[in-house]
Design a protein around this motif. Structure first.
Motif, PDB file in Angstrom:
ATOM      1  N   LYS C 118       0.967  -1.238  -0.165  1.00 23.26           N
ATOM      2  CA  LYS C 118       0.048   0.191   0.067  1.00 23.26           C
ATOM      3  C   LYS C 118       0.760   1.345   0.174  1.00 23.26           C
ATOM      4  O   LYS C 118       0.745   2.237  -0.906  1.00 23.26           O
ATOM      5  N   LYS C 123       2.734   6.159  -2.114  1.00 26.16           N
ATOM      6  CA  LYS C 123       3.937   7.239  -1.880  1.00 26.16           C
ATOM      7  C   LYS C 123       5.251   6.979  -2.585  1.00 26.16           C
ATOM      8  O   LYS C 123       5.893   7.835  -2.443  1.00 26.16           O
ATOM      9  N   TYR C 151       1.005   2.307   9.336  1.00 25.76           N
ATOM     10  CA  TYR C 151      -0.430   2.327   9.428  1.00 25.76           C
ATOM     11  C   TYR C 151      -1.088   3.606   9.678  1.00 25.76           C
ATOM     12  O   TYR C 151      -1.969   3.996   8.814  1.00 25.76           O
ATOM     13  N   GLN C 152      -0.334   4.052  10.298  1.00 24.98           N
ATOM     14  CA  GLN C 152      -0.777   5.636  10.803  1.00 24.98           C
ATOM     15  C   GLN C 152      -0.617   6.532   9.434  1.00 24.98           C
ATOM     16  O   GLN C 152      -1.626   7.199   9.350  1.00 24.98           O
ATOM     17  N   VAL C 153       0.491   6.451   8.915  1.00 28.94           N
ATOM     18  CA  VAL C 153       0.742   7.503   7.787  1.00 28.94           C
ATOM     19  C   VAL C 153      -0.087   7.000   6.500  1.00 28.94           C
ATOM     20  O   VAL C 153      -0.843   8.274   6.125  1.00 28.94           O
ATOM     21  N   LEU C 154      -0.525   6.171   6.510  1.00 30.33           N
ATOM     22  CA  LEU C 154      -1.357   5.753   5.348  1.00 30.33           C
ATOM     23  C   LEU C 154      -2.714   5.682   5.752  1.00 30.33           C
ATOM     24  O   LEU C 154      -3.583   5.637   4.766  1.00 30.33           O
ATOM     25  N   GLY C 155      -2.964   6.136   6.884  1.00 30.57           N
ATOM     26  CA  GLY C 155      -4.552   6.370   7.106  1.00 30.57           C
ATOM     27  C   GLY C 155      -5.253   5.253   7.626  1.00 30.57           C
ATOM     28  O   GLY C 155      -6.112   4.936   6.864  1.00 30.57           O
ATOM     29  N   ASN C 156      -4.549   4.259   8.174  1.00 32.93           N
ATOM     30  CA  ASN C 156      -5.459   2.988   8.405  1.00 32.93           C
ATOM     31  C   ASN C 156      -6.131   2.562   7.428  1.00 32.93           C
ATOM     32  O   ASN C 156      -7.221   2.320   7.337  1.00 32.93           O
ATOM     33  N   ARG C 158      -7.707  -0.684   4.780  1.00 35.55           N
ATOM     34  CA  ARG C 158      -8.271  -1.638   4.864  1.00 35.55           C
ATOM     35  C   ARG C 158      -7.750  -2.583   3.863  1.00 35.55           C
ATOM     36  O   ARG C 158      -7.977  -3.782   4.460  1.00 35.55           O
ATOM     37  N   THR C 168      -5.581  -6.346  10.813  1.00 41.60           N
ATOM     38  CA  THR C 168      -5.485  -5.451  11.803  1.00 41.60           C
ATOM     39  C   THR C 168      -4.038  -5.935  12.915  1.00 41.60           C
ATOM     40  O   THR C 168      -3.756  -6.772  12.779  1.00 41.60           O
TER      41      THR C 168
END
Lengths: 477, 256, 338
Positions: C118, C123, C151-156, C158, C168
């Motif tokens: 992802k 990016k 995970y944070q940077v990519l905006g959680n 799914r 998760t």
């Protein structure tokens, strides 16, 4: 404070939770609603009389300037005219400036220094070193830039340059670059430092770096005179007298085209290796044509581009002049530093079909390509201890006729191979220090600055080396 | 609503001589900081030059002014420092230009933001305008290139536009200095709070998005009651803007 | 005076070959790795493979596992012993099974792999054919903290860019209701939700055809040898093996099949259209750029003229002339206005 931090933490947690709920397409939805608002507002306030008439002139002009038949011929014509006006038109003011700075002011300053009894090494250091380097840079650099940049800026303001990017994009796309690099490359023919600054128009990080690193392969104004002189002496001499000029010009153009080839080659190499993972994107707006305001453009482009670049070049050239004077006048064990350096560099120089003098000249004249030829002449004469030629140890000079220059160079052991390889090396070597400084300022990265310096040097040595070996095998030496 | 901009007399000789002084790059001790935002190709640099008397080069490209240019003018004994931001289509992406522009408007907290738009391409330009208005209320819309719009047969009702956006709108043709004096006067009025703005806020958000934005922005304004743009910060957080997140963690929004 | 040219050339060739050799060596994965690192990589690969086999409802035999990971049986047995000692798996009656802690471990690795894919898609500028291999390397080296940060940077997120769900941190994973494209009945409309990136040969065939995740499809005809379907203005013909690597989800009642949805690249100069949206294959900075330029649902667009070399093409959108390359125009979905 602790309370605020706790609350901030809660905000971040909530944001993270909501982000999961809203999903990936928040940005899409937001942009859509902003444009929806924009559409509502503009429909309330905007009224258009006769919609069809909008931009008909622009489109008609676009169809010609980007047409399959006329697009490329028009582009080549315009660019060649600009280059021709620059090179031809700069001769006259350049000559005047060098008469003024080198033949009038320089002797005058020498006289003044003699009459006040300045110590010889201060006189030499300041006048023969610093002043001469500055004078040369101004005389050679200022006129072509003052012609090239305004013409270029006029095209830019009219709106033609984005169309050039549009026409050439496919070629750049194939080497992993952006169409707008066509412009930064062309700008580089004026001055690489200005070319590097102009890469700001490329908004995609990867393509911008490619444009910055490869800009050096555009043969800049500081290098055209070297190319023309050497081509006249060595290549022009091969053909009957009447064809000298034509042959020399053709070979210089050949070198410039080789530069374009190397631009594509190294762009492609970079995008396949070092710059593979950098983000890349393409958008190109073709703005409406707008009549440029002639005088204002000329004024601003001289202030904005020419003088800034000239100033930077002077800041770097002044210490270079000092170094050039010092290496010729500081002796270690009876020989000058220059003689030692030439001795050590000579073997490698000969291996790649150049010589020690040329390599030393390129090392000390990093700040400006303009002073390479005067430095080479000075070093050659000093190294051979020629009597009656030149202006003294550490004093750069040029001669009025290319014949005399040729005679000195041939006395220094130059052959046709040396001439050709110098032309190649002049195209393929590290950018001048002004450009390197500009690259550092633009990229803020020592790594990319180093890559920009080393990559062309590798190309330069490999190409001159191969040419020299193949030449020697064929010539049977 | 807002006070309609009164049209100061264009031809008064006194006008220029007595009140307006172009300061060039001399911007020390400014009373107000004014920033100039706008799309590429809207003549933003021309407006900048007309206001300051400087001669910055205008180019047909985005990103011409990556390092921001500064200049100044003084009007009614007040000194204004003018900062020209890079031309951008938006403040939402993550290009270098947009970072510079966004960070300045958000963290630099200019007294007035002048948004320069191309009158002949209003709808496209409004994208940026509406984003700026989410961040700051103290703004003036400079409806530039009016001459070009007229040539293309486009007319703009600037009074309605001003009502819809909730900020003063000044039509200009900066190339021929038309409207520049009104622009300066309006900047002055907004800076001194003589004209109060009631900026437009993005409507038309889809329900799920709107609910999320509302919930988060309430939470933010609870913690930072003085923040004028909690809604926008909520939007940026939902979009995963790392710089805004970082600002929140470092308490950069506390100063307001 | 000058050195012998032929000898010089020989030296030159030797140096060049040496440089190429060193470069190759550095690129190879095992270079300068300790034996522990190599073992960790192998253990994790086995866990992942086991998870995938179990997920697809099959059971894993020793031979199949050795074949899939290109290991000798002897070496595999040694690793299995190591793993059973650490309670990561069980080995009885020639089938390999994950323990609960082994399954957790496997999910962690899969999480890193999919998150990193992802990340690469959003990016960086790496081509999608490279994502998988790069993630294969990264999944063994990223720490838990780095993973959470990503995970944070990519905006959680799914889903990964191929459409696979990302587990998760606590090891939960969505169970999507996919069906293979090859099983879709005639005239049924669906949406592509997943394109399997392994094996590489088949994946490349699919991406060469420019089939996009998120595209609507309509089955035209399916038999044992050919799967013919329609998507975004083009008709595709795949062999059933290739088609089974593409997963779809039938359109719900709320979603309608856009019969006339085509790609912007199909718009000829002079033609006008309405933008329907941007394909989900268009990601990161590219997507944001296009949105900012006004390529949003409902915008009117007109194709104006081509470059002399055919690409790029100029389009008028919201009163501005914007040039786009062919691969970008492929990602913008429109409906022609007649």
């Amino acid at each position: 404070m602790g309370k605020v931090e706790e609350k901030t933490g809660q905000i971040i947690d909530l944001a993270s939770k909501l982000r999961w709920q809203v999903g990936d397409d928040f940005h899409d939805k937001l942009t859509e609603s902003i444009y929806a608002d924009a559409a509502v507002i503009s429909s309330r306030v905007e009224s258009t009389r006769d919609r069809k008439a909008n931009y008909t002139f622009d489109r008609a002009l676009d169809r010609i300037l980007t047409s399959r038949t006329f697009g490329f011929p028009i582009m080549i014509l315009i660019l060649s005219v600009i280059l021709w006006i620059t090179i031809q038109g700069a001769n006259y003011p350049s000559g005047m400036l060098s008469v003024l700075l080198l033949e009038t002011i320089y002797p005058f300053l020498k006289q003044v220094s003699a009459s006040v009894g300045l110590i010889w090494w201060i006189d030499g250091f300041l006048l023969d070193g610093v002043y001469l380097a500055l004078a040369w840079v101004i005389a050679v650099m200022l006129p072509p830039m003052a012609i090239f940049f305004p013409l270029f800026t006029l095209l830019e303001d009219f709106g033609y340059l984005p169309r050039v990017a549009f026409n050439l994009d496919t070629l750049f796309k194939r080497s992993g670059a952006h169409g707008k690099q066509a412009l930064t490359m062309t700008m580089g023919w004026g001055c690489n430092a200005a070319g590097v600054v102009s890469t700001r128009i490329i908004d995609s990080p990867r393509e911008r770096l490619i444009a910055i690193i490869t800009n050096n392969f555009s043969l800049c104004n500081g290098r055209w005179p070297t190319q023309i002189l050497i081509a006249t002496i060595f290549i022009g001499a091969l053909v009957p007298n009447g064809f000298t000029g034509l042959t020399a010009s053709a070979s210089v153009i050949g070198i410039a085209i080789l530069g374009v080839f190397f631009t594509f080659l190294s762009s492609w190499l970079l995008s396949k290796t070092l710059l593979k993972g950098e983000v890349s994107s393409f958008t190109l707006e073709l703005p409406p044509y707008r009549p440029p305001r002639f005088w204002k453009t000329i004024y601003t482009s001289i202030i904005d581009r020419t003088l800034i670049v000239l100033w930077r070049a002077m800041v770097f050239a002044a210490p270079a002049g000092a170094v050039i004077w010092l290496v010729s006048n500081v002796d270690i064990g009876g020989d000058s530093i220059a003689d030692h350096a030439i001795f050590y560099l000579n073997d490698f120089g000969l291996l790649v079909g150049l010589n020690g003098v040329i390599l030393l000249a390129y090392i000390v004249a990093i700040p400006a390509n303009e002073i390479v030829i005067p430095t080479i002449l000075m070093l050659t004469v000093a190294n051979l201890n020629m009597i009656g030629v030149g202006a003294g140890e550490g004093v750069m000079f040029e001669l009025d006729s290319s014949m005399e220059t040729g005679a000195i160079l041939k006395a220094g052991g130059w052959t046709l191979l040396t001439g050709i390889n110098l032309m190649l090396f002049s195209l393929l070597h590290n950018p001048c220090s002004t450009t390197l400084y500009t690259i550092f300022m633009e990229t803020k990265s020592a790594r990319w600055t180093a890559v920009s310096a080393v990559l062309p040097l590798i190309f330069g040595f490999v190409v001159t080396f191969l040419v020299a070996q193949i030449w020697r095998i064929i010539a049977g030496i | 609503m807002i006070n309609q901009v009164t049209n100061p007399c264009d031809d008064c000789a006194i006008y220029n001589a007595a009140q307006l002084k172009k300061l060039g790059v001399d911007v020390e001790n400014a009373d107000y900081v004014v920033t100039l935002a706008g799309n590429p190709n809207t003549g933003k640099s021309t407006v900048f030059n007309a206001l300051t008397g400087l001669r910055q080069h205008t180019g047909n490209w985005p990103g011409k002014t990556v390092t921001r240019a500064e200049g100044g003018f003084s009007y009614n004994d007040k000194r204004f420092k003018l900062i020209d931001l890079p031309g951008t289509y938006s403040l939402l992406s993550t290009s270098q230009d947009e970072e510079v522009a966004r960070n300045f408007i958000l963290f630099g907290q200019p007294d007035v933001t002048v948004i320069v738009v191309d009158a002949s391409r209003l709808e496209r330009n409004l994208n940026l305008v509406l984003q700026v208005l989410e961040i700051t209320g103290k703004a003036v819309l400079c409806l530039n290139l009016m001459d070009e719009a007229k040539r293309h047969g486009i007319e703009i009702d600037d009074r309605t536009l001003s009502k819809d956006l909730g900020i003063p709108v000044v039509p200009t043709s900066a190339r021929s200095f038309k409207g520049i004096n009104e622009l300066i006067d309006t900047i002055h009025k907004v800076a001194t709070n003589e004209v109060l703005c009631k900026p437009h806020r993005i409507k038309n958000l889809s329900d799920s998005v709107n609910m999320a934005v509302d919930e988060l922005s309430k939470k933010i304004s609870n913690t930072y009651p003085n923040l004028p743009n909690s809604r926008w910060i909520a939007m940026r957080l939902l979009d995963g803007d790392q710089r805004v997140l970082q600002a929140l963690q470092n308490n950069e929004f506390m100063i307001t | 005076m000058a050195p012998d040219p032929i000898i010089s050339l020989v030296y030159f060739v030797v140096i060049v070959l040496a440089i190429i050799l060193i470069w190759r060596l550095q690129k190879s994965t095992r270079f300068l790795q300790t034996s522990q690192q190599i073992r960790k990589t192998l253990v994790e690969d086995i866990l992942k493979q086991l998870y995938h086999v179990e997920y697809s409802g099959r059971s894993a035999s020793l031979n199949a596992m050795a074949g899939a990971l290109k290991l000798s049986i002897k070496k595999l047995l040694r690793l299995i012993e190591f793993m059973t000692d650490r309670n990561l798996m069980r080995f009885d009656q020639n089938t390999l099974q994950l323990t609960d802690s082994g399954r957790d471990y496997a999910l962690k690795i899969i999480r890193v792999h999919r998150l990193y894919e992802k990340y690469l898609s959003e990016k960086t500028g790496f081509d999608k054919s490279e994502w998988h291999d790069r993630a294969e390397l990264k999944e063994h080296t990223l720490t838990a903290d780095q993973t959470d940060e990503l995970y944070q940077v990519l905006g959680n997120p799914r889903f990964d860019p191929h459409g696979d769900p990302i587990p998760t941190a606590s090891g939960e994973i969505l169970q999507p209701k996919w069906q293979p494209l090859s099983s879709l009945k005639e005239n049924i409309t669906a949406r592509i939700v997943h394109i399997e990136d392994e094996p590489d040969v088949i994946y490349r065939q699919i991406i060469d055809k420019k089939l996009h995740i998120g595209s609507q499809v309509k089955m035209v005809a399916a038999d044992e040898n050919h799967i013919r379907f329609y998507s975004e203005g083009n008709e595709y013909e795949f062999s059933p093996i290739v088609a089974s690597n593409v997963s779809v989800e039938e359109l719900t009642e709320k979603e309608s099949f856009e019969e006339n949805m085509v790609r912007l690249s199909a718009l000829a100069p002079g033609e006008r259209a309405r933008v329907l949206g941007i394909s989900s294959e268009c990601r990161g900075m590219n997507r944001r750029r296009l949105l900012d330029l006004g390529f949003t649902n409902g915008s009117e667009i007109e194709a104006e003229f081509d470059s002399p070399m055919k690409e790029p093409k100029a389009y008028t959108i919201r009163n501005t002339l914007i040039a786009l390359r062919g691969d970008q125009a492929d990602l913008i979905l429109i409906k022609k206005v007649l």
